[in-house]
Scaffold this active site. Structure first.
Site, short mmCIF file in Angstrom:
data_model
loop_
_atom_site.label_atom_id
_atom_site.label_comp_id
_atom_site.label_asym_id
_atom_site.label_seq_id
_atom_site.Cartn_x
_atom_site.Cartn_y
_atom_site.Cartn_z
N HIS A 82 23.27 -7.42 29.99
CA HIS A 82 22.58 -7.20 31.26
C HIS A 82 23.40 -7.77 32.40
O HIS A 82 23.87 -8.91 32.33
CB HIS A 82 21.20 -7.89 31.23
CG HIS A 82 20.46 -7.72 32.51
ND1 HIS A 82 19.71 -6.60 32.79
CD2 HIS A 82 20.38 -8.50 33.62
CE1 HIS A 82 19.20 -6.71 34.00
NE2 HIS A 82 19.59 -7.85 34.53
N ASP A 161 5.75 -8.37 35.72
CA ASP A 161 7.00 -8.51 36.48
C ASP A 161 7.10 -7.42 37.54
O ASP A 161 7.53 -7.67 38.66
CB ASP A 161 8.21 -8.47 35.55
CG ASP A 161 9.50 -8.41 36.36
OD1 ASP A 161 9.76 -9.39 37.08
OD2 ASP A 161 10.20 -7.39 36.32
N ARG A 168 7.54 -9.93 45.62
CA ARG A 168 8.67 -10.78 46.02
C ARG A 168 9.57 -10.06 47.02
O ARG A 168 10.10 -10.65 47.95
CB ARG A 168 9.49 -11.17 44.79
CG ARG A 168 8.79 -12.20 43.92
CD ARG A 168 9.46 -12.30 42.56
NE ARG A 168 10.85 -12.65 42.65
CZ ARG A 168 11.77 -12.32 41.75
NH1 ARG A 168 11.44 -11.65 40.65
NH2 ARG A 168 13.02 -12.67 41.90
N SER A 183 12.06 -12.93 35.39
CA SER A 183 11.94 -11.49 35.58
C SER A 183 12.93 -10.75 34.66
O SER A 183 12.56 -9.84 33.90
CB SER A 183 12.22 -11.17 37.06
OG SER A 183 12.46 -9.82 37.26
N LYS A 187 12.06 -8.75 30.65
CA LYS A 187 12.34 -7.34 30.32
C LYS A 187 13.30 -7.23 29.14
O LYS A 187 13.17 -6.35 28.29
CB LYS A 187 12.90 -6.63 31.56
CG LYS A 187 11.79 -6.38 32.58
CD LYS A 187 12.29 -5.82 33.87
CE LYS A 187 13.07 -6.82 34.67
NZ LYS A 187 13.09 -6.68 36.09
N1 URA Z 1 16.69 -8.21 38.64
C1 URA Z 1 15.47 -8.33 38.11
O1 URA Z 1 15.12 -7.60 37.19
N2 URA Z 1 14.65 -9.28 38.60
C2 URA Z 1 14.99 -10.11 39.60
O2 URA Z 1 14.20 -10.94 39.99
C3 URA Z 1 16.27 -9.97 40.16
C4 URA Z 1 17.12 -9.01 39.65
#
Ligand code: URA
Length: 433
Positions: A82, A161, A168, A183, A187
């Site tokens: 990621h 999220d 946010r 966050s 995922k």
């Molecule tokens: N990418 C995400 O999935 N979440 C964040 O808070 C920042 C970048």
């Protein structure tokens, strides 16, 4: 339990209990906690932070707020990679095939681009016929047969999220290390990875502007992964300058193919080999140096390119475009942007390059916007290059002529030319295990 008390406690710097964090996430998903109270809580977290136990609890509560992928049908260790987001970041298209060619399973769910950053799914969709929405059985079958498959995020993963991220975004609370870390990790964990490699970007094109912030984010994410029994490793990499030379969807696929054929830009090749080697390392394929050798071998003997072709074919894409990238349609219009004075390029701000590319049609301002696959930027010179007035900095591509003036203005503002060469920071700035 009352949300008012929890907001007040966090505002005053208290550490939240596991039960309080579960209560927040339950109320967020059910809608019982209104957006204004969630927003106030996010701001309190932004200022007061969270310790590692709270951050791991928040991550798990968000994982449990939705579905989790059952990838038990995939044989072998599933390693995910990621990136925290960058400009010109097409590394998944190169790194995943290298790792798969070395025997690691990559079952990847990727996102679409938004704002100045691109998304792997959009890049893949620029290949005619390529399908990013697959049934779970087909996804599992392709990973087992080919070693890799990349799909869009379709399931209801970490819905808490999704909601918190949207809040946010509009309440100036994105740049909080515990919120970003939970966050991203929620995922990754919900999507079923056994091992996780993180590419934490630092610099103008990323959320983390300093090396210290990036190291803290990397450390928090690695410790969340480890505390949830997912071996996790992070590289911290430079995003002051776009990665490689191409920014934009089909332009980036072409550059990824060139890199898999051994003739990619040196920064992109170096980073992809480092990322792939570390994926192999966390998949227990050997020492760091042995893994780097394996990654190089798979890249330079063509095995990784074969893996990409197999994946494209399995997902319905026309592989003749990958075999012969000249088949990708050119954008209708192009404009070359030249240096306005002579000297060394001392800055080429990645974020502004991403914004210029989005203006050209390669990115979206809103989720529902349509993108032009052939639009974008090819950089002819990057930070550190010596250049004369009138020499090309970049070629801009678009499907409409009226976007060039604005895009060229944004791009030129991103570039600084000075009398001295800039200090070179390097590409890989840290590693957190
Ligand atoms: N990418 C995400 O999935 N979440 C964040 O808070 C920042 C970048």
């Amino acid at each position: 339990m009352r949300i008012n008390d929890i907001i007040k406690a966090k505002r005053d710097g208290a550490i939240l209990s596991t039960e309080e964090i579960d209560f927040i996430i339950d109320g967020c998903v059910s809608g019982e906690i209104p957006d204004y109270q969630l927003s106030a809580l996010l701001m309190a977290i932004y200022f007061k932070g969270m310790n590692s136990r709270e951050t791991a609890d928040l991550t798990m509560a968000m994982v449990n707020s939705g579905e989790t992928a059952d990838l038990s049908g995939i044989q072998g260790l599933k390693v995910d990679k990621h990136s925290t987001g960058g400009v010109g970041d097409k590394t998944t298209l190169i790194v995943a095939p290298i790792a798969a060619a070395c025997g690691v399973k990559v079952a990847k769910m990727s996102g679409r681009g938004l704002g100045h950053t691109g998304g792997t799914v959009d890049k893949l969709e620029s290949i005619p016929g390529f399908r990013v929405e697959l049934k779970k059985e087909e996804f599992v079958d392709i990973v087992n047969r080919v070693g890799l498959c990349v799909v869009g995020q379709s399931g209801n993963f970490a819905p808490a999220d999704k909601k918190l991220y949207a809040l946010r975004d509009v309440t100036a609370t994105v740049e909080s290390i515990p919120l970003i870390a939970s966050s991203i990790m929620s995922k990754k964990i919900a999507s079923g990875a056994d091992r996780i490699l993180l590419d934490v970007k630092v610099g103008s094109g990323s959320f983390m502007k300093t090396l210290e912030q990036a190291r803290r984010l990397a450390t928090v994410m690695v410790s969340i992964g480890e505390s949830l029994s997912r071996r996790t490793l992070a590289l911290i990499t430079n995003m002051d300058v776009p990665l490689g030379n191409a920014i934009g969807n089909s332009l980036e696929v072409i550059e990824a193919v060139n890199t898999l054929k051994g003739s990619g830009p040196s920064d992109l090749t170096e980073l992809c080999l480092a990322l792939a080697a570390n994926m192999l390392y966390i998949a227990d394929k050997g020492t760091q140096s042995a893994c780097l050798e394996m990654a190089k071998y798979a890249l330079y003997n063509g095995a990784a390119f074969e893996c990409l072709k197999k994946m494209v074919a399995a997902q319905g894409g026309d592989i003749s475009y990958i075999e012969e990238t000249d088949k990708f349609p050119n954008a209708c219009y192009y404009r070359t942007v030249v240096a306005t004075n002579s000297g060394y390029i001392t800055r080429m701000d990645a974020e502004s390059c991403g914004v210029a590319s989005a203006i050209l049609g390669a990115g979206r301002a809103k989720k529902e916007d349509k993108i032009d696959y052939a639009a974008g930027i090819v950089l002819e010179n990057k930070t550190g290059a010596q250049i004369k007035r009138g020499e090309p900095l970049a070629t801009l591509y678009a499907e409409r002529e009226d976007v060039f003036d604005k895009a060229a203005e944004v791009f030129l503002n991103a570039v600084e030319i000075g009398p001295q060469p800039p200090e070179s920071k390097g590409l890989i700035l840290g590693r957190v295990e």
